[in-house]
Design an enzyme around this catalytic site. Sequence first.
Site, PDB file in Angstrom:
ATOM      1  CG  ASN A 131      38.985  37.497  43.836  1.00 38.48           C
ATOM      2  OD1 ASN A 131      39.159  36.928  42.754  1.00 38.48           O
ATOM      3  ND2 ASN A 131      39.254  38.775  44.015  1.00 38.48           N
ATOM      4  CD1 TRP A 132      39.881  30.940  44.534  1.00 37.81           C
ATOM      5  CD2 TRP A 132      39.382  29.578  42.834  1.00 37.81           C
ATOM      6  NE1 TRP A 132      39.249  29.841  45.052  1.00 37.81           N
ATOM      7  CE2 TRP A 132      38.925  28.987  44.022  1.00 37.81           C
ATOM      8  CE3 TRP A 132      39.173  28.903  41.623  1.00 37.81           C
ATOM      9  CZ2 TRP A 132      38.282  27.750  44.064  1.00 37.81           C
ATOM     10  CZ3 TRP A 132      38.532  27.670  41.656  1.00 37.81           C
ATOM     11  CH2 TRP A 132      38.091  27.093  42.861  1.00 37.81           C
ATOM     12  CE  LYS A 133      42.739  38.865  45.034  1.00 47.87           C
ATOM     13  NZ  LYS A 133      43.536  39.790  45.817  1.00 47.87           N
ATOM     14  CG  HIS A 180      39.181  43.108  43.586  1.00 45.50           C
ATOM     15  ND1 HIS A 180      40.498  43.491  43.643  1.00 45.50           N
ATOM     16  CD2 HIS A 180      39.002  42.197  44.569  1.00 45.50           C
ATOM     17  CE1 HIS A 180      41.099  42.821  44.628  1.00 45.50           C
ATOM     18  NE2 HIS A 180      40.209  42.032  45.198  1.00 45.50           N
ATOM     19  CD  GLU A 183      43.905  42.358  43.174  1.00 42.52           C
ATOM     20  OE1 GLU A 183      43.371  41.478  42.464  1.00 42.52           O
ATOM     21  OE2 GLU A 183      44.324  42.135  44.328  1.00 42.52           O
ATOM     22  CD  GLU A 201      38.393  42.512  48.842  1.00 40.01           C
ATOM     23  OE1 GLU A 201      38.293  41.330  49.151  1.00 40.01           O
ATOM     24  OE2 GLU A 201      38.955  42.896  47.811  1.00 40.01           O
ATOM     25  N   GLY A 251      46.573  40.922  50.262  1.00 40.20           N
ATOM     26  CA  GLY A 251      47.777  40.193  49.871  1.00 40.20           C
ATOM     27  C   GLY A 251      49.031  40.632  50.597  1.00 40.20           C
ATOM     28  CB  SER A 276      45.768  39.601  55.068  1.00 40.20           C
ATOM     29  OG  SER A 276      46.582  40.157  54.046  1.00 40.20           O
ATOM     30  N   GLY A 280      41.221  36.040  49.216  1.00 42.15           N
ATOM     31  CA  GLY A 280      42.142  35.881  48.096  1.00 42.15           C
ATOM     32  C   GLY A 280      43.060  34.693  48.343  1.00 42.15           C
ATOM     33  N   GLY A 281      44.270  34.977  48.797  1.00 43.64           N
ATOM     34  CA  GLY A 281      45.316  33.955  48.965  1.00 43.64           C
ATOM     35  C   GLY A 281      44.853  32.683  49.661  1.00 43.64           C
TER      36      GLY A 281
HETATM   37  P1  13P Z   1      43.902  38.376  50.166  1.00 47.55           P
HETATM   38  O1  13P Z   1      42.990  37.495  50.985  1.00 47.55           O
HETATM   39  O2  13P Z   1      44.926  37.610  49.414  1.00 47.55           O
HETATM   40  O3  13P Z   1      44.478  39.498  50.987  1.00 47.55           O
HETATM   41  O4  13P Z   1      42.999  39.057  49.036  1.00 47.55           O
HETATM   42  C1  13P Z   1      41.812  39.677  49.389  1.00 47.55           C
HETATM   43  C2  13P Z   1      41.071  40.018  48.147  1.00 47.55           C
HETATM   44  O5  13P Z   1      41.492  40.854  47.379  1.00 47.55           O
HETATM   45  C3  13P Z   1      39.843  39.271  47.858  1.00 47.55           C
HETATM   46  O6  13P Z   1      39.132  39.872  46.831  1.00 47.55           O
END
Ligand code: 13P
Length: 250
Positions: free
Chosen positions: A9-11, A95, A97, A167, A173, A212, A233-234
């Site tokens: 997920n590149w956000k 998600h 967010e 999640e 993050g 993470s 994510g990251g």
């Molecule tokens: P991180 O891997 O950066 O913690 O993010 C997880 C995430 O929100 C994937 O959708």
Amino acid sequence: MRRPLVAGNWKMNGSLESIRGLLDGIKRGIGRVKSAEVAVCPPYVYLPETQKRLTGSEIAWGGQDLSTEMSGAYTGEVAAPMLNDFCCKYVIVGHSERRGYHAESDELVAKKFAAARAAGLMPILCVGETLEEREAGTTNAVVARQLDAVIALQEADALADGVVAYEPVWAIGTGRTATPEQAQEVHAFIRARVAESNQDVAEGLRILYGGSMKPDNAKELIGKPDIDGGLIGGASLKAEDFLGICTAAD
Ligand code: 13P
């Protein structure tokens, strides 16, 4: 046997240039991944470039969100058929967010799940508790409520066409990963909850962990019986790290 899935997920990250590099980097290294399925979810505007670069590869792609509606006067929204135009296989819904910053309710997320499914997309339904909810001992109740909204609207059979991602909000993050035991406990709970409605769907359901996840903790997490991959994510923003997680899922 459930085939593991690792989805990036590149956000809201990257530029056309950096995304080209990332796509090419993942494509170059994908041969190292033996059995896991790999997918990436770039920002909408980079979907055409993603399609161009990944067509013919083993890698799938998807959107990060979608509208509940199929078309119409909804400024700023993107509909499921539009994602189909760029051959998306997956779409993330719910998600944290989106739930947090855009006040998306469980019912709205369930409608998005249904819209994705109606268009033949495979929704990745995100569920998970905040730190306050975990500390208050309500993790299972929160996850159950988020899951039940989808089951109530669509029946548990609908989950046969989707994926669930656990999640925990406090792990996203933050560098603070759930321990494999903590994650496994919630994953097993999710599977049992679905099994109450449909045993076969529960057994086939892929439940990803997100929060993470990195190359050095992926193997232990995905090694747990109810953890079927990751939503990253990251670490999905660097081809080598992402591929490291993909190979750990093999
Ligand atoms: P991180 O891997 O950066 O913690 O993010 C997880 C995430 O929100 C994937 O959708």
